[in-house]
Design a protein around this motif. Structure first.
Motif, PDB file in Angstrom:
ATOM      1  N   ASP A   1      -4.099  -0.359   5.090  1.00 46.68           N
ATOM      2  CA  ASP A   1      -2.980  -1.078   5.693  1.00 46.68           C
ATOM      3  C   ASP A   1      -3.317  -2.510   6.062  1.00 46.68           C
ATOM      4  O   ASP A   1      -2.513  -3.203   6.692  1.00 46.68           O
ATOM      5  N   THR A   2      -4.510  -2.964   5.713  1.00 47.26           N
ATOM      6  CA  THR A   2      -4.900  -4.330   6.056  1.00 47.26           C
ATOM      7  C   THR A   2      -5.063  -5.162   4.796  1.00 47.26           C
ATOM      8  O   THR A   2      -5.293  -4.636   3.701  1.00 47.26           O
TER       9      THR A   2
ATOM     10  N   ILE B   1       2.556  -2.859   7.546  1.00 45.88           N
ATOM     11  CA  ILE B   1       2.507  -3.815   6.429  1.00 45.88           C
ATOM     12  C   ILE B   1       3.610  -3.538   5.414  1.00 45.88           C
ATOM     13  O   ILE B   1       4.168  -4.466   4.810  1.00 45.88           O
TER      14      ILE B   1
ATOM     15  N   LYS C   1       6.709  -4.895   7.039  1.00 42.01           N
ATOM     16  CA  LYS C   1       6.722  -6.358   6.963  1.00 42.01           C
ATOM     17  C   LYS C   1       7.141  -6.822   5.577  1.00 42.01           C
ATOM     18  O   LYS C   1       7.904  -7.783   5.432  1.00 42.01           O
TER      19      LYS C   1
END
Length: 344
Positions: A74-75, A230, A233
């Protein structure tokens, strides 16, 4: 000038010149390679080809390990690492096979020049038999039959290489195909517009004419969506600009979707989903860098150039009691490119 060609000579004549006849030069002399003259060189070339096929095998195995052991996460950092390892493995898998095939052909396979006279397309049985014999001789000359290690290397590399495509595709079977998620984002009535990535709320009085803001919804990493922030987003990103209200052309049913010349539109291109973020202040045009679709921010983000077929979805905005910009609601239509269940 006239040309007369035979199997042995070529006659050329021209005005004011005497006919000249010269012999067909034929093929140039064959030059043997090192592998043709030196068995040690041939063995060395064979080992090099095997190494290249082994590189392909290692690339395939490495790509599969990266796919299963290094998920995207998720990064941004985890996504970058996963994509790097997957891409490197795929490159080595394909490059190894290609380089090995080229090196094999140039150093070990027969390079004797061949010339054949033109003949009717349909060959007689004798010619076909001769062609088959030539193919068999070529296969024998390539050394595939007597070079067991080389044969094993090419079979292994070619057999494993398709896994670099098949495994990720199979991994998607049974995945999340709920396309209705594209109909909704985190935007809702009263949710503040904040700067991306700092998360600072935006006061309408601080937004000057001609400025552009990259915007995300407040509280993106909080609540039930924190573990998938994410993805949320990616759907909710917005570009907000302020222009002179006199430059705005607004549909009658959208006149209250802007605030004193401030408008906000989805950053997801309606062509294939690239981020559109190149804003030109003088023309109020927003450009997608992928395929140059261009949208007019002063006129409902309508398409003025490029392959996109629909305007960017507009986010209705207003201000709260403290003067901060907030959403009036979610987008009223799905964001991004078309999909099979989309009505418009």
């Amino acid at each position: 000038m006239s040309n007369e060609h035979s199997s042995t000579d070529l006659t050329v004549s021209g005005a004011g010149t005497s006919p000249a006849t010269f012999q067909d030069p034929g093929m140039p002399p064959h030059q043997e390679r090192m592998a043709d003259k030196d068995p040690a060189a041939a063995k060395r070339a064979e080992r090099q080809v095997v190494v290249l096929f082994a590189v392909s095998v290692l690339g395939t195995v490495g790509m599969l390990l990266a796919y299963f052991l290094v998920p995207s996460g998720d990064t941004v950092e985890s996504m970058r690492t996963s994509n790097l390892l997957l891409g490197l493995g795929l490159f080595l898998s394909m490059f190894g096979i290609g380089a090995a095939a080229v090196h094999w052909a140039k150093t070990l396979m027969s390079d004797h020049e061949q010339a054949e006279a033109r003949h009717p397309q349909k060959s007689d049985p004798e010619t076909r038999a001769a062609a088959l014999a030539a193919l068999e001789a070529g296969a024998q000359d390539s050394g595939i039959g007597r070079r067991g290690l080389l044969k094993g290397a090419v079979v292994s590399a070619v057999a494993l290489a398709p896994l670099t495509f098949a495994v990720p595709l199979v991994g998607q079977v049974g995945g999340d195909w709920d396309v209705s998620k594209f109909r909704h984002t985190l935007w809702e009535r009263g949710r503040r517009l904040v700067r991306d990535p700092s998360g600072d709320p935006i006061r309408a009085a601080d937004v000057t004419i001609g400025s552009a803001y990259h915007v995300i919804p407040d509280g993106l990493r909080e609540g039930e969506h924190a573990t998938h922030w994410i993805e949320e987003k990616a759907k909710a990103v917005v570009l907000m600009v302020r222009m002179d209200p006199r430059d705005l052309t607004e549909a009658e049913d959208r006149r209250d979707w802007s605030y004193e010349g401030i408008v906000a539109y989805s950053k997801i291109c309606t062509h294939v989903g690239c981020p559109v973020a190149l804003y030109e202040r003088q023309t109020h045009h927003l450009l997608c860098p992928c395929h140059q679709s261009t949208f007019d921010m002063a006129d409902g983000a309508k398409v003025v150039f490029g392959p996109a077929k629909r305007p960017l979805p507009q986010l209705p905005i207003t201000v709260d009691d403290e003067g901060y910009l907030v959403a009036q609601s979610d987008f009223t239509e799905p964001i991004g490119p078309s999909y099979w269940e989309r009505l418009k």
